[in-house]
Design a protein around this motif. Structure first.
Motif, PDB file in Angstrom:
ATOM      1  N   ARG A   1       8.451  25.329  -0.759  1.00  0.00           N
ATOM      2  CA  ARG A   1       9.687  25.719  -1.440  1.00  0.00           C
ATOM      3  C   ARG A   1      10.452  26.677  -0.540  1.00  0.00           C
ATOM      4  O   ARG A   1       9.847  27.503   0.145  1.00  0.00           O
ATOM      5  N   VAL A   2      11.773  26.557  -0.515  1.00  0.00           N
ATOM      6  CA  VAL A   2      12.610  27.366   0.374  1.00  0.00           C
ATOM      7  C   VAL A   2      13.639  28.136  -0.440  1.00  0.00           C
ATOM      8  O   VAL A   2      14.285  27.591  -1.335  1.00  0.00           O
ATOM      9  N   HIS A   3      13.780  29.424  -0.107  1.00  0.00           N
ATOM     10  CA  HIS A   3      14.873  30.254  -0.626  1.00  0.00           C
ATOM     11  C   HIS A   3      15.785  30.503   0.579  1.00  0.00           C
ATOM     12  O   HIS A   3      15.369  31.113   1.561  1.00  0.00           O
ATOM     13  N   LEU A   4      17.011  29.995   0.515  1.00  0.00           N
ATOM     14  CA  LEU A   4      17.944  30.067   1.645  1.00  0.00           C
ATOM     15  C   LEU A   4      19.100  30.983   1.296  1.00  0.00           C
ATOM     16  O   LEU A   4      19.794  30.775   0.301  1.00  0.00           O
ATOM     17  N   GLU A   5      19.297  32.009   2.112  1.00  0.00           N
ATOM     18  CA  GLU A   5      20.434  32.919   1.950  1.00  0.00           C
ATOM     19  C   GLU A   5      21.400  32.684   3.098  1.00  0.00           C
ATOM     20  O   GLU A   5      21.020  32.798   4.260  1.00  0.00           O
ATOM     21  N   LEU A   6      22.648  32.358   2.776  1.00  0.00           N
ATOM     22  CA  LEU A   6      23.673  32.112   3.788  1.00  0.00           C
ATOM     23  C   LEU A   6      24.772  33.164   3.680  1.00  0.00           C
ATOM     24  O   LEU A   6      25.214  33.483   2.573  1.00  0.00           O
ATOM     25  N   HIS A   7      25.201  33.658   4.827  1.00  0.00           N
ATOM     26  CA  HIS A   7      26.314  34.605   4.886  1.00  0.00           C
ATOM     27  C   HIS A   7      27.268  34.149   5.982  1.00  0.00           C
ATOM     28  O   HIS A   7      26.829  33.736   7.055  1.00  0.00           O
ATOM     29  N   VAL A   8      28.557  34.216   5.703  1.00  0.00           N
ATOM     30  CA  VAL A   8      29.576  33.826   6.673  1.00  0.00           C
ATOM     31  C   VAL A   8      30.105  35.075   7.363  1.00  0.00           C
ATOM     32  O   VAL A   8      30.477  36.047   6.703  1.00  0.00           O
ATOM     33  N   THR A   9      30.104  35.056   8.702  1.00  0.00           N
ATOM     34  CA  THR A   9      30.616  36.176   9.488  1.00  0.00           C
ATOM     35  C   THR A   9      31.649  35.672  10.489  1.00  0.00           C
ATOM     36  O   THR A   9      31.629  34.508  10.875  1.00  0.00           O
ATOM     37  N   VAL A  10      32.527  36.573  10.888  1.00  0.00           N
ATOM     38  CA  VAL A  10      33.517  36.256  11.921  1.00  0.00           C
ATOM     39  C   VAL A  10      33.031  36.868  13.225  1.00  0.00           C
ATOM     40  O   VAL A  10      32.784  38.073  13.304  1.00  0.00           O
ATOM     41  N   LEU A  11      32.855  36.030  14.225  1.00  0.00           N
ATOM     42  CA  LEU A  11      32.456  36.457  15.562  1.00  0.00           C
ATOM     43  C   LEU A  11      33.534  35.948  16.503  1.00  0.00           C
ATOM     44  O   LEU A  11      33.463  34.831  17.017  1.00  0.00           O
ATOM     45  N   GLY A  12      34.573  36.755  16.669  1.00  0.00           N
ATOM     46  CA  GLY A  12      35.791  36.359  17.373  1.00  0.00           C
ATOM     47  C   GLY A  12      35.577  35.721  18.727  1.00  0.00           C
ATOM     48  O   GLY A  12      34.882  36.264  19.574  1.00  0.00           O
ATOM     49  N   GLU A  13      36.156  34.542  18.896  1.00  0.00           N
ATOM     50  CA  GLU A  13      36.172  33.801  20.164  1.00  0.00           C
ATOM     51  C   GLU A  13      34.796  33.673  20.800  1.00  0.00           C
ATOM     52  O   GLU A  13      34.631  33.787  22.005  1.00  0.00           O
ATOM     53  N   TRP A  14      33.779  33.392  19.995  1.00  0.00           N
ATOM     54  CA  TRP A  14      32.416  33.314  20.522  1.00  0.00           C
ATOM     55  C   TRP A  14      32.233  32.160  21.500  1.00  0.00           C
ATOM     56  O   TRP A  14      31.398  32.235  22.398  1.00  0.00           O
ATOM     57  N   GLN A  15      33.033  31.109  21.370  1.00  0.00           N
ATOM     58  CA  GLN A  15      32.882  29.962  22.272  1.00  0.00           C
ATOM     59  C   GLN A  15      33.313  30.274  23.709  1.00  0.00           C
ATOM     60  O   GLN A  15      32.867  29.606  24.637  1.00  0.00           O
ATOM     61  N   ASP A  16      34.165  31.277  23.885  1.00  0.00           N
ATOM     62  CA  ASP A  16      34.693  31.614  25.204  1.00  0.00           C
ATOM     63  C   ASP A  16      34.022  32.829  25.827  1.00  0.00           C
ATOM     64  O   ASP A  16      34.409  33.244  26.915  1.00  0.00           O
ATOM     65  N   ASP A  17      33.052  33.411  25.160  1.00  0.00           N
ATOM     66  CA  ASP A  17      32.417  34.634  25.639  1.00  0.00           C
ATOM     67  C   ASP A  17      30.951  34.362  25.978  1.00  0.00           C
ATOM     68  O   ASP A  17      30.135  34.121  25.085  1.00  0.00           O
ATOM     69  N   PRO A  18      30.585  34.400  27.272  1.00  0.00           N
ATOM     70  CA  PRO A  18      29.198  34.103  27.668  1.00  0.00           C
ATOM     71  C   PRO A  18      28.161  34.994  26.992  1.00  0.00           C
ATOM     72  O   PRO A  18      27.071  34.531  26.657  1.00  0.00           O
ATOM     73  N   LYS A  19      28.482  36.268  26.766  1.00  0.00           N
ATOM     74  CA  LYS A  19      27.527  37.162  26.105  1.00  0.00           C
ATOM     75  C   LYS A  19      27.283  36.737  24.657  1.00  0.00           C
ATOM     76  O   LYS A  19      26.151  36.743  24.180  1.00  0.00           O
ATOM     77  N   LYS A  20      28.354  36.386  23.955  1.00  0.00           N
ATOM     78  CA  LYS A  20      28.213  35.942  22.569  1.00  0.00           C
ATOM     79  C   LYS A  20      27.481  34.602  22.496  1.00  0.00           C
ATOM     80  O   LYS A  20      26.642  34.389  21.620  1.00  0.00           O
ATOM     81  N   LEU A  21      27.789  33.702  23.426  1.00  0.00           N
ATOM     82  CA  LEU A  21      27.082  32.429  23.464  1.00  0.00           C
ATOM     83  C   LEU A  21      25.590  32.627  23.701  1.00  0.00           C
ATOM     84  O   LEU A  21      24.747  31.995  23.063  1.00  0.00           O
ATOM     85  N   ASN A  22      25.252  33.539  24.605  1.00  0.00           N
ATOM     86  CA  ASN A  22      23.860  33.834  24.895  1.00  0.00           C
ATOM     87  C   ASN A  22      23.158  34.406  23.659  1.00  0.00           C
ATOM     88  O   ASN A  22      22.032  34.035  23.334  1.00  0.00           O
ATOM     89  N   ARG A  23      23.848  35.316  22.967  1.00  0.00           N
ATOM     90  CA  ARG A  23      23.273  35.911  21.765  1.00  0.00           C
ATOM     91  C   ARG A  23      23.020  34.862  20.684  1.00  0.00           C
ATOM     92  O   ARG A  23      22.077  34.978  19.894  1.00  0.00           O
ATOM     93  N   LEU A  24      23.848  33.819  20.645  1.00  0.00           N
ATOM     94  CA  LEU A  24      23.687  32.745  19.668  1.00  0.00           C
ATOM     95  C   LEU A  24      22.675  31.690  20.112  1.00  0.00           C
ATOM     96  O   LEU A  24      22.386  30.748  19.396  1.00  0.00           O
ATOM     97  N   GLY A  25      22.156  31.842  21.331  1.00  0.00           N
ATOM     98  CA  GLY A  25      21.129  30.929  21.816  1.00  0.00           C
ATOM     99  C   GLY A  25      21.650  29.741  22.604  1.00  0.00           C
ATOM    100  O   GLY A  25      20.924  28.770  22.839  1.00  0.00           O
ATOM    101  N   TYR A  26      22.893  29.808  23.059  1.00  0.00           N
ATOM    102  CA  TYR A  26      23.456  28.704  23.867  1.00  0.00           C
ATOM    103  C   TYR A  26      23.351  29.024  25.331  1.00  0.00           C
ATOM    104  O   TYR A  26      23.323  30.110  25.770  1.00  0.00           O
TER     105      TYR A  26
END
Length: 94
Positions: free
Chosen positions: A69-94
């Motif tokens: 059984r799974v209890h899933l908690e989802l939260h929406v956050t704004v991470l500005g321009e994460w696709q264009d920022d290598p540090k943010k991409l790295n933090r997201l695991g890309y």
């Protein structure tokens, strides 16, 4: 769904399921990252209907995959321009 959407898992906790003897409950806390504030309502929907549907469908798939059984908690956050920022991409695991 916004095209610029990333999901990160903040925490996974496994514990005995209080509703099923010998069963397991998996608690998953996830963040859905968008690039702009204007994209949040696209995920939330009126009265939270869209995020609820996303969570319900994802939870059902996870329960099948994990066999628990799974209890899933989802939260929406704004991470500005994460696709264009290598540090943010790295933090997201890309």
């Amino acid at each position: 769904m916004p095209h610029s959407l990333a999901v990160s898992i903040e925490e996974i906790v496994r514990r005995p399921d209080p509703k099923a003897a010998g069963g397991e409950l998996v608690e998953i806390h996830a963040l859905l990252h968008v690039e702009r504030n204007s994209q949040k309502p696209m995920l939330l929907g009126k009265g939270g209907q869209i995020i609820k549907a996303i969570g319900s469908e994802a939870r059902a798939g996870m329960e099948t995959l994990l066999g628990a059984r799974v209890h899933l908690e989802l939260h929406v956050t704004v991470l500005g321009e994460w696709q264009d920022d290598p540090k943010k991409l790295n933090r997201l695991g890309y």
